[in-house]
Design a protein around this motif. Structure first.
Motif, PDB file in Angstrom:
ATOM      1  N   LEU A 165       0.403  -1.292   0.186  1.00  0.00           N
ATOM      2  CA  LEU A 165      -0.386   0.048   0.360  1.00  0.00           C
ATOM      3  C   LEU A 165       0.608   1.382  -0.216  1.00  0.00           C
ATOM      4  N   HIS A 166       0.843   1.822  -1.062  1.00  0.00           N
ATOM      5  CA  HIS A 166       1.295   3.047  -1.144  1.00  0.00           C
ATOM      6  C   HIS A 166       0.639   4.135  -1.060  1.00  0.00           C
ATOM      7  N   ARG A 167       0.689   5.666  -0.933  1.00  0.00           N
ATOM      8  CA  ARG A 167       0.097   6.121  -0.289  1.00  0.00           C
ATOM      9  C   ARG A 167      -1.024   6.527   0.379  1.00  0.00           C
ATOM     10  N   PRO A 168      -1.316   6.051   2.103  1.00  0.00           N
ATOM     11  CA  PRO A 168      -2.811   5.459   2.556  1.00  0.00           C
ATOM     12  C   PRO A 168      -3.820   6.408   2.310  1.00  0.00           C
ATOM     13  N   LEU A 223      -4.579   8.662   0.218  1.00  0.00           N
ATOM     14  CA  LEU A 223      -5.569   8.329  -0.879  1.00  0.00           C
ATOM     15  C   LEU A 223      -6.739   7.550  -1.152  1.00  0.00           C
ATOM     16  N   ALA A 224      -5.702   6.641  -0.089  1.00  0.00           N
ATOM     17  CA  ALA A 224      -6.755   5.238  -0.202  1.00  0.00           C
ATOM     18  C   ALA A 224      -8.164   5.445   0.986  1.00  0.00           C
ATOM     19  N   PRO A 268      -6.702   6.328  -9.035  1.00  0.00           N
ATOM     20  CA  PRO A 268      -6.203   6.605  -7.148  1.00  0.00           C
ATOM     21  C   PRO A 268      -5.446   5.136  -6.995  1.00  0.00           C
ATOM     22  N   ILE A 276      -2.270   3.488  -5.686  1.00  0.00           N
ATOM     23  CA  ILE A 276      -1.998   3.496  -4.211  1.00  0.00           C
ATOM     24  C   ILE A 276      -1.742   1.652  -4.711  1.00  0.00           C
TER      25      ILE A 276
END
Lengths: 162, 103, 93
Positions: free
Chosen positions: A52-55, A57-58, A155, A159
């Motif tokens: 998971l990159h950029r939580p 954004l999630a 998005p 992610i």
């Protein structure tokens, strides 16, 4: 192979505690043990590890999907009740070219598409390049493709596939 | 006034219950009224997402108000239903296409 | 239990009951086998929601656990039926 999945263990422990509806120290200890054992043991069942990159954004995507679920529920409800009289409702299949290749990202996309009424995931071509959807209100195909690609796929690309 | 008797809890719970019930009826009505199998699947996902979601939030609010603390365990039902719905939908859609080709 | 929640819970139970009857109509009517499976799927989701409403009305935690079990077993049942329609076999060798 790297063993142990900390996120999976945390989720399992949280689920155990919520299910038992307690925060007693003995239950917390038991939850930690069970979750760690299950996460370690199931590592060999999951050859691909999600990253998971950029939580943040999630989280934003989650909020957007929630709003979309409410909106599409209302529009599908109007179609079912026959409140849309000014035009014919034409439903059909829609093909969307995809850039997303990560299997976890695709799984999340399937969940999003299926939980918003009005669109159902039908098939993904074998080379994972084309997604077939069934859309209840297929008025403007290009607009639907844009919705899927801009609102959800972009998005998810950020992610899962930075 | 505390707990479930307080209007701060009673009014949202009642509204959520009414909304959830209406959404479920409309979704099932779609199951009866829409003409093709593929179209009927959309009606079903209505009752399964927002209809059930309203009832689950109502249940969380009500049980939290009764216990005087946050009791989130009904949310687990949402998690299971949301995770499992795509698998059922995908398999049913493929089954209908496959059987439609055979006929 | 306040009268407002009680009334709303009765209304919601009625709604879910009607929804279950509509789903049952689709199960009996068909026409294709996948329509019947879809009807069964709707039936269990609405039954699960009805149990949660009962749980709110009686302020009892037991209904929640039954609802959870229904979510799990209903999913397994629907998937097994859909898989059978797709391949003529549930668990392939």
């Amino acid at each position: 192979m790297k063993r142990g999945a900390p996120v999976l263990a945390l989720v399992l422990a949280a689920m155990w505690l919520v299910l038992n509806d307690t925060l007693a120290p003995a239950q917390v200890l038991l939850a930690a043990l069970v979750a760690a054992a299950l996460a370690w043991w199931s590592a060999r069942l999951r050859p691909l590890r999600p990253r998971l990159h950029r939580p943040l954004l999630a989280l934003g995507l989650l909020g957007r999907v929630f709003v979309d679920i409410v909106r599409s529920n209302l529009s599908v409800g109007r179609i079912i009740l026959g409140l849309v009289r000014d035009r014919d409702i034409r439903s059909g299949f829609l093909e969307v070219p995809l850039e997303l290749r990560d299997p976890h990202g695709l799984a999340v996309l399937a969940t999003i598409v299926t939980s918003t009424p009005g669109t159902v995931w039908v098939d993904l071509s074998a080379d994972r390049r084309t997604l077939t959807l069934h859309v209840l209100d297929l008025q403007d195909e290009a607009a639907w493709v844009r919705v899927i690609k801009d609102r959800y796929e972009r998005p998810l690309l950020g992610i899962f596939q930075p | 006034m505390t707990g479930i008797e307080s209007p701060w809890f009673a009014v949202p719970v009642a509204l959520l219950l009414v909304a959830g019930g209406l959404l479920a009826v409309v979704g099932s009505l779609g199951l009866v009224r829409l003409r093709t199998f593929q179209a009927r699947m959309h009606g079903v996902s209505m009752g399964g997402t927002l209809g059930l979601g309203c009832v689950i939030v109502a249940s969380v609010v009500a049980s939290s108000a009764i216990a005087q603390r946050f009791v989130p365990h009904a949310l687990l039902v949402t998690v299971f239903v949301v995770i499992t719905a795509p698998a059922t939908a995908m398999l049913l859609m493929r089954a209908s296409l496959y059987r439609g080709r055979e006929r | 239990m306040s009268a407002l929640i009680d009334g709303a819970a009765w209304f919601a139970s009625g709604c879910f009951g009607v929804a279950m009857l509509l789903a049952l109509w689709r199960v009996m009517r068909g026409p294709a086998a996948e329509d019947r499976v879809l009807g069964l799927d709707t039936l269990y989701v609405n039954g699960l929601a009805m149990l949660l409403v009962f749980g709110i009305r009686t302020a009892s935690g037991a209904y929640f656990e039954i609802a959870l079990l229904m979510a799990l077993f209903g999913f397994v049942g629907s998937v097994a039926l859909a898989k059978f329609l797709l391949r003529g076999e549930v668990i392939e060798p």
